[in-house]
Scaffold this active site. Structure first.
Site, PDB file in Angstrom:
ATOM      1  N   HIS A 186      63.168 122.117  -2.073  1.00 13.47           N
ATOM      2  CA  HIS A 186      63.478 123.176  -3.043  1.00 13.47           C
ATOM      3  C   HIS A 186      64.577 124.067  -2.485  1.00 13.47           C
ATOM      4  O   HIS A 186      64.666 124.270  -1.269  1.00 13.47           O
ATOM      5  CB  HIS A 186      62.231 124.013  -3.362  1.00 13.47           C
ATOM      6  N   ASP A 222      57.532 119.040  -9.699  1.00 14.76           N
ATOM      7  CA  ASP A 222      57.688 117.719 -10.312  1.00 14.76           C
ATOM      8  C   ASP A 222      56.905 116.630  -9.582  1.00 14.76           C
ATOM      9  O   ASP A 222      56.755 115.524 -10.105  1.00 14.76           O
ATOM     10  CB  ASP A 222      59.181 117.348 -10.346  1.00 14.76           C
ATOM     11  N   ARG A 281      53.051 125.739  -8.241  1.00 12.62           N
ATOM     12  CA  ARG A 281      52.931 124.972  -9.491  1.00 12.62           C
ATOM     13  C   ARG A 281      52.399 123.574  -9.194  1.00 12.62           C
ATOM     14  O   ARG A 281      51.681 122.982 -10.005  1.00 12.62           O
ATOM     15  CB  ARG A 281      54.292 124.908 -10.200  1.00 12.62           C
ATOM     16  N   SER A 309      68.625 125.648 -15.102  1.00 13.60           N
ATOM     17  CA  SER A 309      68.402 125.772 -16.558  1.00 13.60           C
ATOM     18  C   SER A 309      68.387 127.236 -16.985  1.00 13.60           C
ATOM     19  O   SER A 309      68.904 127.592 -18.051  1.00 13.60           O
ATOM     20  CB  SER A 309      67.111 125.065 -16.979  1.00 13.60           C
ATOM     21  N   HIS A 357      67.089 118.602 -10.755  1.00 18.33           N
ATOM     22  CA  HIS A 357      66.331 119.672 -11.433  1.00 18.33           C
ATOM     23  C   HIS A 357      65.197 119.007 -12.241  1.00 18.33           C
ATOM     24  O   HIS A 357      64.402 118.255 -11.687  1.00 18.33           O
ATOM     25  CB  HIS A 357      67.319 120.488 -12.274  1.00 18.33           C
TER      26      HIS A 357
HETATM   27  N1  CMX Z   1      64.644 113.900   0.189  1.00 22.01           N
HETATM   28  C1  CMX Z   1      65.661 113.602   1.034  1.00 22.01           C
HETATM   29  N2  CMX Z   1      66.565 114.486   1.455  1.00 22.01           N
HETATM   30  C2  CMX Z   1      66.427 115.741   1.027  1.00 22.01           C
HETATM   31  C3  CMX Z   1      65.377 116.165   0.190  1.00 22.01           C
HETATM   32  C4  CMX Z   1      64.473 115.176  -0.258  1.00 22.01           C
HETATM   33  N3  CMX Z   1      63.481 115.449  -1.100  1.00 22.01           N
HETATM   34  N4  CMX Z   1      65.504 117.486  -0.053  1.00 22.01           N
HETATM   35  C5  CMX Z   1      66.593 117.902   0.609  1.00 22.01           C
HETATM   36  N5  CMX Z   1      67.167 116.847   1.263  1.00 22.01           N
HETATM   37  C6  CMX Z   1      68.415 116.827   2.034  1.00 22.01           C
HETATM   38  C7  CMX Z   1      69.570 117.259   1.122  1.00 22.01           C
HETATM   39  O1  CMX Z   1      69.979 116.166   0.276  1.00 22.01           O
HETATM   40  C8  CMX Z   1      70.594 117.705   2.119  1.00 22.01           C
HETATM   41  O2  CMX Z   1      71.158 116.565   2.694  1.00 22.01           O
HETATM   42  P1  CMX Z   1      72.740 116.493   3.086  1.00 22.01           P
HETATM   43  O3  CMX Z   1      72.980 117.648   4.025  1.00 22.01           O
HETATM   44  O4  CMX Z   1      72.902 115.155   3.699  1.00 22.01           O
HETATM   45  O5  CMX Z   1      73.489 116.658   1.774  1.00 22.01           O
HETATM   46  C9  CMX Z   1      69.708 118.386   3.181  1.00 22.01           C
HETATM   47  O6  CMX Z   1      68.389 117.822   3.043  1.00 22.01           O
HETATM   48  C10 CMX Z   1      69.631 119.887   3.036  1.00 22.01           C
HETATM   49  O7  CMX Z   1      69.177 120.197   1.730  1.00 22.01           O
HETATM   50  P2  CMX Z   1      68.286 121.505   1.461  1.00 22.01           P
HETATM   51  O8  CMX Z   1      69.123 122.695   1.820  1.00 22.01           O
HETATM   52  O9  CMX Z   1      66.965 121.374   2.085  1.00 22.01           O
HETATM   53  O10 CMX Z   1      68.047 121.429  -0.125  1.00 22.01           O
HETATM   54  P3  CMX Z   1      68.979 121.973  -1.293  1.00 22.01           P
HETATM   55  O11 CMX Z   1      68.685 123.408  -1.527  1.00 22.01           O
HETATM   56  O12 CMX Z   1      70.406 121.585  -1.092  1.00 22.01           O
HETATM   57  O13 CMX Z   1      68.447 121.077  -2.527  1.00 22.01           O
HETATM   58  C11 CMX Z   1      66.857 120.052  -3.908  1.00 22.01           C
HETATM   59  C12 CMX Z   1      67.218 121.316  -3.156  1.00 22.01           C
HETATM   60  C13 CMX Z   1      65.626 120.355  -4.784  1.00 22.01           C
HETATM   61  C14 CMX Z   1      68.017 119.657  -4.819  1.00 22.01           C
HETATM   62  C15 CMX Z   1      66.544 118.930  -2.888  1.00 22.01           C
HETATM   63  O14 CMX Z   1      65.445 119.306  -2.118  1.00 22.01           O
HETATM   64  C16 CMX Z   1      66.295 117.588  -3.541  1.00 22.01           C
HETATM   65  O15 CMX Z   1      67.251 116.848  -3.807  1.00 22.01           O
HETATM   66  N6  CMX Z   1      64.986 117.238  -3.828  1.00 22.01           N
HETATM   67  C17 CMX Z   1      64.654 116.030  -4.560  1.00 22.01           C
HETATM   68  C18 CMX Z   1      64.910 116.214  -6.043  1.00 22.01           C
HETATM   69  C19 CMX Z   1      63.862 117.150  -6.667  1.00 22.01           C
HETATM   70  O16 CMX Z   1      62.677 116.998  -6.459  1.00 22.01           O
HETATM   71  N7  CMX Z   1      64.339 118.093  -7.496  1.00 22.01           N
HETATM   72  C20 CMX Z   1      63.426 118.981  -8.274  1.00 22.01           C
HETATM   73  C21 CMX Z   1      63.439 120.442  -7.825  1.00 22.01           C
HETATM   74  C22 CMX Z   1      62.542 121.301  -8.667  1.00 22.01           C
HETATM   75  C23 CMX Z   1      63.091 121.442 -10.056  1.00 22.01           C
HETATM   76  O17 CMX Z   1      64.146 122.060 -10.227  1.00 22.01           O
HETATM   77  O18 CMX Z   1      62.491 120.943 -11.015  1.00 22.01           O
END
Ligand code: CMX
Length: 437
Positions: A317, A372, A326, A240, A270
């Site tokens: 994250h 979140d 947070r 964002s 996000h």
């Molecule tokens: N549950 C399951 N799998 C997860 C996970 C979770 N909460 N977090 C990461 N992973 C997985 C990824 O999907 C990725 O899998 P693949 O290799 O199969 O594609 C792997 O672990 C590596 O990911 P990462 O490097 O640890 O995380 P990223 O930097 O790519 O992504 C984020 C970060 C936040 C998108 C991810 O942790 C996620 O999807 N979390 C759940 C959604 C969430 O809570 N988002 C809110 C974030 C805060 C905000 O912006 O408000």
């Protein structure tokens, strides 16, 4: 000139001169390198933009102008409540200085004076179906309000570059002032039979938002103060913030730039994660037929989610490698005010159960909760069960950080953002050349 604007002008003029001198002497120093994995992997960690209002550290979390969340709670003005006023944080982000109680009060009054929402914005909202997602409605309303942009009007009249920051400041202040009313209108129309509540002039910005949503307890007003403070900014690379920066860099006005931010915030990876978290919890409790699951039941449900190829919302994250401060701030609020709430206890139970399961997958870089993971349970506790609205609350807060930074970006004369992209063929040729030599 108002006191905040004149302080900002003074700081920005000095900093602009410092940056010019620094670039002249040190502009060619290399601060980072980029790997092929980073180019394909969402540009993680590449140090390639400047964001003045906050800085994120993987191990210690967010600092707003050098202040952690507990330090903000200690140092920012609190008005009539016990949590920091978001007005104080906005002042801090814009000037680098903690405001006095009187300065924060001035800003409360100033936002009250500026909070006019033109009638056509409400008419635009009324033209949308009530079941349009609250974020679609929010984004549409901000776009409809772009008619009021001081920046767009002055640009059209031939404003010189040296005035861009001034017009941006005017738009930022007017937009922030109006957002709680717009958001509350969406909430009351969508979920409360269009029974709107008029603003109360005696309340600060966050407390007035709580009031217009229809939750009148002092505790909820304090929750809104801390909620609006901790969600405001998370340095510049998150989607964002970066969307605001990118759109704003084309000299789109702050209304257009902020709409981009809200569209980015609407994604489930996000800001929409705050709705997804509580939905996941409600679905789990329904599937288990209890409001008090055991740790084994939570673990089993988590494994089921993962086995279906889904993420556990609220965990992980892109930068943090520890529990999000947070999240911790909200947990501390809940320990003080709602220690017996069943839904809050489930959030704490998930905090115990989920990290080792994510860790055991071996690929999740951060198994800890993010912002979140906690927010929805607190809102449910105070009676806001309509989780389709939660991301709008995040959005109202996020305006403070991204619009404060947009003032800085215009004051420092940041140019159009235009990174270089590559094709896979280019990358393959590059590898071939490197490995041949
Ligand atoms: N549950 C399951 N799998 C997860 C996970 C979770 N909460 N977090 C990461 N992973 C997985 C990824 O999907 C990725 O899998 P693949 O290799 O199969 O594609 C792997 O672990 C590596 O990911 P990462 O490097 O640890 O995380 P990223 O930097 O790519 O992504 C984020 C970060 C936040 C998108 C991810 O942790 C996620 O999807 N979390 C759940 C959604 C969430 O809570 N988002 C809110 C974030 C805060 C905000 O912006 O408000």
């Amino acid at each position: 000139m108002d006191p905040l604007k004149s302080k900002f002008k003074e700081k920005a003029t000095a900093m602009s001169a410092d940056i010019k001198a620094m670039l002249k002497t040190h502009g060619n120093l290399v601060i980072d390198q980029v790997t092929i994995s980073q180019a394909y992997g969402g540009m993680r960690d590449i140090k390639s933009m400047v964001w003045e209002t906050s800085l994120l550290d993987a191990q210690t979390g967010i600092q707003f102008r050098g202040f952690s969340i507990p330090q903000l709670q200690e140092n920012l003005p609190k008005g009539k409540g016990t949590e920091p006023l978001p007005e104080g944080l906005f002042w801090l982000m814009l000037t680098g200085e903690i405001p006095t109680e009187a300065e924060a009060q001035w800003l409360s009054d100033e936002w009250e004076r500026r909070r006019n929402v033109p009638e056509h914005v409400f008419k635009t909202l009324k033209a949308l179906p009530k079941d349009a997602h609250a974020m679609t409605q929010f984004s549409t309303a901000v776009l409809a309000m772009q008619t009021e942009s001081v920046f767009a009007k002055r640009y059209d009249e031939g404003m010189p570059k040296s005035d861009y920051w001034d017009a941006t400041y005017e738009d930022a202040m007017n937009l922030i002032a109006a957002l709680p009313q717009i958001a509350a209108f969406i909430y009351r129309r969508k979920y409360k039979n269009s029974k709107y509540i008029k603003p109360n002039d005696s309340l600060d910005w966050a407390a007035n938002f709580a009031h217009m949503l229809g939750i009148q307890s002092e505790e909820f007003k304090d929750l809104m103060r801390i909620y609006m403070t901790i969600h405001a900014d998370h340095e510049g690379g998150n989607a964002s913030a970066h969307a605001t920066h990118l759109t704003g860099s084309t000299l789109s006005d702050p209304y257009l730039a902020f709409t981009s931010a809200m569209n980015a915030l609407s994604g489930p990876l996000h800001g929409l994660a705050n709705q997804e978290v509580i939905k996941w919890i409600f679905d789990m409790l329904e599937a288990l037929g209890t409001t008090k699951p055991t740790n084994e039941q939570v673990a089993e449900y988590t494994r089921k989610t993962l086995s279906e190829g889904k993420v556990v919302p609220g965990y992980g994250h892109a930068v943090l490698r520890m529990p999000d401060p947070r999240f911790t701030a909200q947990m501390t609020f809940a320990q003080k005010h709602t220690p017996d709430s069943d839904i809050v206890k489930v959030v704490w139970q998930i905090f115990e159960v989920v990290p080792p399961i994510l860790q055991s997958l071996g690929k999740v870089k951060n198994p800890w909760p993010n912002v979140d993971a906690h927010s929805g349970a607190l809102l449910v506790h105070y009676g806001m069960k309509e989780f389709g609205f939660y991301t709008v609350m995040f959005g109202v807060s996020r305006a403070l950080g991204v619009l404060a930074q947009l003032c800085w970006s215009r004051a420092l004369g940041f140019p159009l953002e235009r990174p270089k992209s590559l094709t896979t063929e280019w990358v393959q040729n590059f590898i071939a050349k490197q490995t041949a030599s």
